[in-house]
Design an enzyme around this catalytic site. Structure first.
Site, PDB file in Angstrom:
ATOM      1  N   LYS A  38       0.807  -1.224   0.000  1.00  0.00           N
ATOM      2  CA  LYS A  38       0.000   0.000   0.000  1.00  0.00           C
ATOM      3  C   LYS A  38       0.837   1.270   0.000  1.00  0.00           C
ATOM      4  O   LYS A  38       0.461   2.253  -0.627  1.00  0.00           O
ATOM      5  CB  LYS A  38      -0.981  -0.003   1.170  1.00  0.00           C
ATOM      6  CG  LYS A  38      -0.335   0.029   2.523  1.00  0.00           C
ATOM      7  CD  LYS A  38      -1.374  -0.176   3.613  1.00  0.00           C
ATOM      8  CE  LYS A  38      -0.750  -0.004   4.978  1.00  0.00           C
ATOM      9  NZ  LYS A  38      -1.455  -0.752   6.019  1.00  0.00           N
ATOM     10  N   ARG A 131      -8.058  -0.552  16.730  1.00  0.00           N
ATOM     11  CA  ARG A 131      -8.423  -0.234  15.357  1.00  0.00           C
ATOM     12  C   ARG A 131      -9.427  -1.325  14.983  1.00  0.00           C
ATOM     13  O   ARG A 131     -10.448  -1.452  15.654  1.00  0.00           O
ATOM     14  CB  ARG A 131      -7.187  -0.157  14.447  1.00  0.00           C
ATOM     15  CG  ARG A 131      -7.480   0.674  13.190  1.00  0.00           C
ATOM     16  CD  ARG A 131      -6.282   0.848  12.262  1.00  0.00           C
ATOM     17  NE  ARG A 131      -6.030  -0.355  11.473  1.00  0.00           N
ATOM     18  CZ  ARG A 131      -5.084  -0.434  10.524  1.00  0.00           C
ATOM     19  NH1 ARG A 131      -4.312   0.599  10.272  1.00  0.00           N
ATOM     20  NH2 ARG A 131      -4.909  -1.547   9.844  1.00  0.00           N
TER      21      ARG A 131
HETATM   22  C1  PLP Z   1      -0.601  -1.587   6.469  1.00  0.00           C
HETATM   23  C2  PLP Z   1      -0.971  -2.876   7.075  1.00  0.00           C
HETATM   24  C3  PLP Z   1       0.012  -3.848   7.305  1.00  0.00           C
HETATM   25  C4  PLP Z   1       1.473  -3.609   7.023  1.00  0.00           C
HETATM   26  O1  PLP Z   1       1.998  -2.663   7.923  1.00  0.00           O
HETATM   27  P1  PLP Z   1       3.566  -2.313   7.959  1.00  0.00           P
HETATM   28  O2  PLP Z   1       3.755  -1.597   9.230  1.00  0.00           O
HETATM   29  O3  PLP Z   1       3.837  -1.492   6.757  1.00  0.00           O
HETATM   30  O4  PLP Z   1       4.290  -3.607   7.915  1.00  0.00           O
HETATM   31  C5  PLP Z   1      -0.399  -5.049   7.835  1.00  0.00           C
HETATM   32  N1  PLP Z   1      -1.693  -5.290   8.137  1.00  0.00           N
HETATM   33  C6  PLP Z   1      -2.663  -4.381   7.940  1.00  0.00           C
HETATM   34  C7  PLP Z   1      -4.053  -4.711   8.305  1.00  0.00           C
HETATM   35  C8  PLP Z   1      -2.331  -3.148   7.408  1.00  0.00           C
HETATM   36  O5  PLP Z   1      -3.305  -2.242   7.213  1.00  0.00           O
END
Ligand code: PLP
Length: 357
Positions: A38, A131
């Site tokens: 992302k 969250r």
């Molecule tokens: C963005 C996200 C991740 C990855 O997070 P990082 O800190 O970039 O490794 C994993 N799980 C969910 C649900 C996310 O939204």
């Protein structure tokens, strides 16, 4: 090749290298890595670098990004809890999605039936970060209800930490996730294959050998991209921290005072700026601004540069102590934190260049 500025230079071999290192660390603990795309909007060359580095799947928070890589041969995970209204696309473009709302899962079931597909889900459980996720007390009833739904498979349970509440993953909270899997097996005779134990903030537990046995998947973005874990901000051994370099062009250099003259109101963003009086300084303006970057997330590679601030389209630097004699038209390089990189990759004004060495 003529390079257009501002731009971000993306080193694909460093990203592949970081992926390999992290995949290897996790494999030793029987953990699969989902490569999270992302922050770079699932740009194909970077997705490919992660796949070559050995991730089992690509995860993104936005269905639009997964759509873009629909043709790539890999499994895809939707990370953000789906919008009900996107159910059809979720089933169509992702193999597995993270979920916490029964009504949405029902919609996914209907969409999957129509498309004649089995859609896998990971049921998210909130272990305190506040969250996404259902509460622990609701797990058994929710799983029971999902088991009734056609064309939906519960492939796993998962959690997300250190995102909103900044709760750090540890043996206790991730241990509870493994216990929940065992309880579902005991009470409902359902064996859930995946236990998805979080994001880059869980990596420190892998590095120091404290990740609870039974966690068998992590969803990793930042650790691969910036080479550091996110619970304590520590670098990961043998990983690069400079896979992405932002480059901007200087459009003005002048000696000016460090204090504005006149009455101080609010700046273009409604904030009251503060200034430090350093007398007359050598100032440079770089043609990039808040529309493309997060100014406090930038770190000049020339350590003698001080960032003074900026506006929508201008970044203002103090270059008084620099050993380099900068001129108008010169290029300044920056490292970025996650938030700044997110904006840079999303901004169409920042060109993306790939190198492979
Ligand atoms: C963005 C996200 C991740 C990855 O997070 P990082 O800190 O970039 O490794 C994993 N799980 C969910 C649900 C996310 O939204």
């Amino acid at each position: 090749m003529k390079i257009d500025y501002p731009c971000v230079q993306i080193n694909l071999s460093k990203i592949k290298h970081n992926t390999e290192k992290i995949v290897e660390l996790c494999r030793k603990k029987d953990i699969d890595v989902v490569g999270v795309s992302k922050v770079y909007c699932a740009k194909k060359p970077i997705v490919n670098a992660m796949l070559q580095g050995g991730v089992v799947m690509i995860g993104d928070s936005r269905i639009e990004n997964l759509k873009k890589i629909d043709k790539l041969k890999c499994r895809k995970m939707l990370l953000r809890i789906p919008m009900e209204s996107h159910s059809r696309d979720v089933v169509k473009y992702s193999d597995i999605s993270l979920n916490s709302e029964l009504t949405t899962i029902k919609r996914l079931s209907k969409a999957a039936k129509k498309l004649n597909k089995i859609h896998s889900i990971i049921l998210m459980i909130d272990l305190g970060d506040l969250r996404e996720g259902i509460l622990e007390k609701d797990v058994i009833n929710t799983v029971k209800a999902i088991m009734e739904l056609p064309n939906i498979k519960i492939a796993g349970i998962g959690t997300n930490l250190t995102c909103y509440g900044a709760v750090i993953p540890d043996e206790s909270n991730l241990g509870r996730l493994v216990e929940i899997k065992d309880r579902i097996k005991q009470e409902l005779a359902l064996d859930i294959p995946l236990v998805s134990g979080g994001n880059s903030s869980s990596i420190h537990l892998v590095v120091n050998g404290k990740i609870p046995k039974g966690i068998n998947q992590l969803r990793i973005g930042e650790a691969i991209i910036l080479g550091r874990e996110t619970a304590f901000g520590e670098s990961i051994p043998e990983c690069y921290g400079d896979s992405f370099i932002l480059k901007g062009e200087i459009v003005e250099i002048k000696f000016k005072p460090s204090m504005p003259s006149g009455n101080i109101g609010v700046d273009a963003f409604g904030e009251k700026p503060v200034f430090q009086d350093k007398g007359t300084i050598k100032r440079a303006i770089v043609a990039i601004g808040k529309q493309d970057i997060k100014i406090d997330g930038l770190k000049p590679i020339d350590k003698y540069i001080d960032i003074l601030g900026g506006s929508s389209d201008h970044l203002i630097l103090d270059i008084s102590s620099c050993k380099t004699n900068y001129e108008v038209g010169d290029i300044v390089d920056f490292n970025m934190d996650y938030g700044c990189l997110l904006r840079v990759m999303t901004s169409p004004y920042v060109k993306k260049y790939y190198i492979d060495k």
